[in-house]
Motif scaffolding. Structure first.
Motif, PDB file in Angstrom:
ATOM      1  N   GLU A 106      56.026  75.143  10.673  1.00  0.00           N
ATOM      2  CA  GLU A 106      57.733  73.767   9.844  1.00  0.00           C
ATOM      3  C   GLU A 106      56.723  74.518   8.811  1.00  0.00           C
ATOM      4  O   GLU A 106      55.838  73.115   8.261  1.00  0.00           O
ATOM      5  N   ASP A 107      57.610  74.624   7.722  1.00  0.00           N
ATOM      6  CA  ASP A 107      57.283  74.595   6.090  1.00  0.00           C
ATOM      7  C   ASP A 107      55.705  75.063   6.223  1.00  0.00           C
ATOM      8  O   ASP A 107      55.066  76.020   6.450  1.00  0.00           O
ATOM      9  N   ASP A 108      55.062  74.118   5.397  1.00  0.00           N
ATOM     10  CA  ASP A 108      54.249  74.288   4.947  1.00  0.00           C
ATOM     11  C   ASP A 108      52.883  73.347   6.079  1.00  0.00           C
ATOM     12  O   ASP A 108      51.595  73.602   5.054  1.00  0.00           O
ATOM     13  N   THR A 109      53.724  72.841   7.089  1.00  0.00           N
ATOM     14  CA  THR A 109      52.560  71.873   7.599  1.00  0.00           C
ATOM     15  C   THR A 109      52.377  72.499   9.073  1.00  0.00           C
ATOM     16  O   THR A 109      52.242  73.129   8.648  1.00  0.00           O
ATOM     17  N   ASP A 110      51.213  71.467   9.752  1.00  0.00           N
ATOM     18  CA  ASP A 110      51.196  72.025  11.105  1.00  0.00           C
ATOM     19  C   ASP A 110      51.531  71.624  11.651  1.00  0.00           C
ATOM     20  O   ASP A 110      50.795  71.711  12.921  1.00  0.00           O
ATOM     21  N   THR A 111      52.530  71.684  12.054  1.00  0.00           N
ATOM     22  CA  THR A 111      53.856  71.548  12.797  1.00  0.00           C
ATOM     23  C   THR A 111      54.407  72.564  13.314  1.00  0.00           C
ATOM     24  O   THR A 111      55.252  72.675  12.834  1.00  0.00           O
ATOM     25  N   GLU A 152      48.932  83.848   9.142  1.00  0.00           N
ATOM     26  CA  GLU A 152      49.997  82.536   9.814  1.00  0.00           C
ATOM     27  C   GLU A 152      50.478  83.086  11.348  1.00  0.00           C
ATOM     28  O   GLU A 152      50.375  81.807  11.917  1.00  0.00           O
ATOM     29  N   SER A 168      56.529  78.831  15.206  1.00  0.00           N
ATOM     30  CA  SER A 168      56.034  79.264  13.952  1.00  0.00           C
ATOM     31  C   SER A 168      55.859  78.088  13.269  1.00  0.00           C
ATOM     32  O   SER A 168      56.163  76.771  13.798  1.00  0.00           O
ATOM     33  N   CYS A 193      57.537  74.433  15.261  1.00  0.00           N
ATOM     34  CA  CYS A 193      59.056  74.769  15.686  1.00  0.00           C
ATOM     35  C   CYS A 193      58.891  75.752  16.476  1.00  0.00           C
ATOM     36  O   CYS A 193      58.611  76.831  16.760  1.00  0.00           O
TER      37      CYS A 193
END
Length: 202
Positions: free
Chosen positions: A47-52, A79, A45, A54
């Motif tokens: 992380e939050d609304d970032t492009d990183t 998503e 997934s 998890c």
């Protein structure tokens, strides 16, 4: 769902949550029998609304030893599509110079009315990542799933085994051991008899 469909030719709509198991089977490619190991990894997934991304450590271990990769997303869930580019960047950080066979697999092709990701977007991303693209339905088309995996196997055969040579020299990681098919049968039996569990979404 795709891994179960590929290994058993059966579709189960309600099944045990992903345990990250590794399965083996024999596969015939161009008349030659090969031993194929399929790692059913936990989902990744953002992380939050970032492009990183998890992801669990198991994902990293799988990336280190795998010879080829199947990136799966649902055409009904944008998503799940959005996470693929950052995941590929993560893969490239681990294997910056390797020629890695990659298959971009769009699942739930039977749910066209709920589509959020177009075929054009899938094809475009596959071209950007240097992979091949296919759209399948784990629910309705066993043959399509099998052909997709076979396509990746053929590409692996042509490439001589992906990036294994590079990473085996630089890393001392042991390839995970595969459980026998009895474990898969046990999981399928549990899934068929369990009640009240929610289906995993790809």
């Amino acid at each position: 769902a795709l891994v179960v469909r590929f290994l058993t030719k059966r579709f189960i709509g309600d099944y045990e949550a992903n345990t990250g198991a590794l399965y083996s089977r024999k596969f015939t490619i161009d008349g030659e029998q090969i031993s194929l190991q399929v790692q059913d990894t936990p989902f990744v997934s953002l992380e939050d609304d970032t492009d990183t991304i998890c992801c669990q450590e198991q994902i990293n271990r799988s990336i280190y030893w795998a010879d080829g990769f199947v990136f799966v997303y649902s055409i009904t869930d944008y998503e799940s599509f959005r996470v693929l580019r950052p995941l590929h960047q993560h893969l490239r950080r681990i294997h910056p110079n390797a020629n890695i066979p990659l298959l971009l697999m769009a699942n739930k092709g039977d749910l066209l009315r709920a589509r959020q990701v177009s075929s054009k977007e899938g094809l475009q991303l596959a071209g950007e990542l240097g992979g091949t693209y296919c759209e399948v339905s784990a629910r309705e088309n066993c043959e399509g799933v099998r052909e997709a995996f076979q396509q990746l196997c053929q590409e692996l055969s042509r490439s001589g085994g992906g990036c294994n040579g590079e990473k085996r020299r630089g890393l001392h990681l042991v390839r995970p051991k595969s459980p026998n098919m009895q474990d898969l049968k046990r999981r399928l039996k549990q899934a068929l008899t369990s009640k009240g569990k929610s289906a995993t979404t790809l």
